[in-house]
Motif scaffolding. Structure first.
Motif, PDB file in Angstrom:
ATOM      1  N   THR A   3       0.846  -1.188   0.000  1.00 10.80           N
ATOM      2  CA  THR A   3       0.000   0.000   0.000  1.00 10.80           C
ATOM      3  C   THR A   3       0.885   1.242   0.000  1.00 10.80           C
ATOM      4  OG1 THR A   3      -1.742  -1.156   1.219  1.00 10.80           O
ATOM      5  CG2 THR A   3      -1.836   1.253   1.196  1.00 10.80           C
ATOM      6  N   ARG A   5       1.010   5.309   0.187  1.00  8.73           N
ATOM      7  CA  ARG A   5       0.251   6.487   0.594  1.00  8.73           C
ATOM      8  C   ARG A   5       0.575   7.653  -0.336  1.00  8.73           C
ATOM      9  NH1 ARG A   5      -3.492   4.429   4.334  1.00  8.73           N
ATOM     10  NH2 ARG A   5      -2.507   2.491   5.033  1.00  8.73           N
ATOM     11  N   GLY A   6      -0.209   8.703  -0.241  1.00  7.09           N
ATOM     12  CA  GLY A   6      -0.111   9.797  -1.185  1.00  7.09           C
ATOM     13  C   GLY A   6       1.244  10.455  -1.286  1.00  7.09           C
ATOM     14  N   ASN A   7       2.023  10.478  -0.171  1.00  6.04           N
ATOM     15  CA  ASN A   7       3.310  11.165  -0.193  1.00  6.04           C
ATOM     16  C   ASN A   7       4.463  10.240  -0.554  1.00  6.04           C
ATOM     17  OD1 ASN A   7       3.188   9.674   2.120  1.00  6.04           O
ATOM     18  ND2 ASN A   7       4.044  11.236   3.472  1.00  6.04           N
ATOM     19  N   GLU A   8       4.177   8.979  -0.884  1.00  5.62           N
ATOM     20  CA  GLU A   8       5.216   8.028  -1.256  1.00  5.62           C
ATOM     21  C   GLU A   8       5.305   7.927  -2.773  1.00  5.62           C
ATOM     22  OE1 GLU A   8       4.952   5.064   2.620  1.00  5.62           O
ATOM     23  OE2 GLU A   8       3.587   4.737   0.933  1.00  5.62           O
ATOM     24  N   ALA A  52      -8.985   7.076  -0.047  1.00  3.04           N
ATOM     25  CA  ALA A  52      -9.281   6.662   1.315  1.00  3.04           C
ATOM     26  C   ALA A  52     -10.733   6.961   1.682  1.00  3.04           C
ATOM     27  CB  ALA A  52      -8.335   7.355   2.288  1.00  3.04           C
ATOM     28  N   ASP A  72     -10.271  -0.554   4.835  1.00  6.80           N
ATOM     29  CA  ASP A  72      -9.396  -1.699   5.134  1.00  6.80           C
ATOM     30  C   ASP A  72      -9.846  -2.937   4.378  1.00  6.80           C
ATOM     31  OD1 ASP A  72      -7.826  -0.179   6.805  1.00  6.80           O
ATOM     32  OD2 ASP A  72      -8.866  -0.800   8.642  1.00  6.80           O
ATOM     33  N   VAL A  87      -2.345   2.369  -4.480  1.00  6.40           N
ATOM     34  CA  VAL A  87      -2.004   3.752  -4.154  1.00  6.40           C
ATOM     35  C   VAL A  87      -3.234   4.378  -3.518  1.00  6.40           C
ATOM     36  CG1 VAL A  87      -1.279   5.987  -5.051  1.00  6.40           C
ATOM     37  CG2 VAL A  87      -0.378   3.875  -6.077  1.00  6.40           C
ATOM     38  N   LEU A  88      -3.122   4.738  -2.237  1.00  4.34           N
ATOM     39  CA  LEU A  88      -4.269   5.231  -1.480  1.00  4.34           C
ATOM     40  C   LEU A  88      -4.139   6.742  -1.309  1.00  4.34           C
ATOM     41  CD1 LEU A  88      -6.819   4.188   0.016  1.00  4.34           C
ATOM     42  CD2 LEU A  88      -5.437   4.155   2.105  1.00  4.34           C
ATOM     43  N   LEU A  89      -4.955   7.477  -2.034  1.00  2.00           N
ATOM     44  CA  LEU A  89      -4.923   8.934  -1.990  1.00  2.00           C
ATOM     45  C   LEU A  89      -5.999   9.469  -1.055  1.00  2.00           C
ATOM     46  CD1 LEU A  89      -4.549   9.772  -5.809  1.00  2.00           C
ATOM     47  CD2 LEU A  89      -2.745   9.387  -4.112  1.00  2.00           C
ATOM     48  N   ASP A  90      -5.691  10.580  -0.399  1.00  2.00           N
ATOM     49  CA  ASP A  90      -6.689  11.266   0.409  1.00  2.00           C
ATOM     50  C   ASP A  90      -7.409  12.266  -0.489  1.00  2.00           C
ATOM     51  OD1 ASP A  90      -8.238  12.319   2.412  1.00  2.00           O
ATOM     52  OD2 ASP A  90      -6.650  13.609   3.220  1.00  2.00           O
TER      53      ASP A  90
END
Length: 308
Positions: A3, A5-8, A52, A72, A87-90
């Motif tokens: 997974t 996250r947005g900043n990765e 998310a 989840d 890729v989990l974006l907010d």
């Protein structure tokens, strides 16, 4: 599956798709299968870019979309598809303001997307005002090959999360299962109730859903499979206001687990909806309710005998 996250970032070339993927239904799985296959052909990584929280909660907070899955559970279901990355974006106001071209540039720079497979009716970008041909043109300038996935039609019907939500809202969990590719489920914590059920021979576990925005099926009595840890049990579940014994009008979710007597307050369990057997209705007395529950159990045991 990893997974992100947005900043990765992802440093390998990527074939990706984008969407909410609520329910990870058969249509979603068809698109993801294309992504996995085309990534393997090129020796690249495969990725699903998702959010998310549902965009509706940001764009129209007064009318949030009832969800088929918690985030989840969605990530877990996507992991089962064989995808390399989720890729989990907010989804926030900044992301909502990006044009389609700006969004494509972002996923090119941060996640190394070189090929984007778009669901046949999926739209993205500020106000979703661009056409698929626009996406292709923007991608060509940026370095992303944008292609459209073919429509997936299963069980004789168009498959979409909104269609599945409508079926579940109507209590038709059998048809919803055919489109999801698995039973609709709900996870929750067992909380204190008024313990009336045990006085009439049907003790119940009151369920508080873990996902506050998850879609609750139509009121009524359901045949369910109850999962506690690694063990599955048969059960009957009622959704509704219990009009025979409670005049408060408060909706509850209560499950009677067959041949089970343990204290499970505070425990997390998952119920899988197999079939709705009847609508909720007010009965003239507690005795008539007890007789109806006996009939319900017999009908539900006959249904579940083919499953467990």
């Amino acid at each position: 599956m990893e997974t992100v996250r947005g900043n990765e970032t992802i440093n390998r070339p990527v074939v990706a798709t984008i969407g909410m993927f609520d329910g990870v239904h058969l249509g979603h799985r068809s698109v993801v299968s294309l992504v996995v296959g085309q990534a393997a052909e090129r020796g690249w990584a495969s990725a699903v870019i998702t959010f998310a929280r549902h965009p509706q909660t940001v764009l129209h907070p007064d009318s949030p979309v009832p969800l088929l899955m918690s985030v989840d559970r969605r990530i877990s279901a996507l992991a089962e598809t064989g995808i390399d990355y989720t890729v989990l974006l907010d989804f926030d106001r900044r992301l909502a303001s990006l044009t389609a071209a700006e969004f494509l540039q972002q996923i090119y720079n941060k996640y190394n997307v070189r090929r984007l497979i778009v669901g046949y009716d999926h739209r993205f970008g500020h106000n979703r005002s661009d056409s698929f041909d626009d996406y292709v043109a923007y991608g060509r300038r940026i370095g992303i090959d944008v292609v459209r996935a073919p429509e997936f039609v299963g069980a004789g019907a168009h498959i979409s999360s909104s269609t599945i939500r409508r079926l579940i809202s109507d209590g038709d969990v059998v048809s919803a299962e055919q489109l999801l590719g698995g039973r609709y489920s709900l996870s929750g914590t067992v909380v204190e109730g008024n313990r009336l059920g045990r006085t009439i021979g049907f003790p119940t576990a009151n369920i508080q859903p873990l996902e506050p925005h998850q879609l609750i099926p139509a009121a009524g009595v359901y045949a369910v499979v109850v999962r506690l840890g690694d063990t599955a049990y048969r059960g009957m579940l009622n959704i509704g206001t219990r009009p025979t014994v409670d005049r408060s009008g408060r909706t509850t979710i209560e499950v009677h687990i067959f041949d089970f007597a343990a204290d499970i307050y505070g425990t997390t369990l998952t119920v899988e909806f197999v079939q709705r057997v009847r609508a909720e209705r007010r009965l003239p007395s507690v005795d008539s309710l007890r007789r109806q529950l006996v009939d319900d159990r017999i009908a539900i045991e006959n249904i579940l005998n083919y499953i467990l």
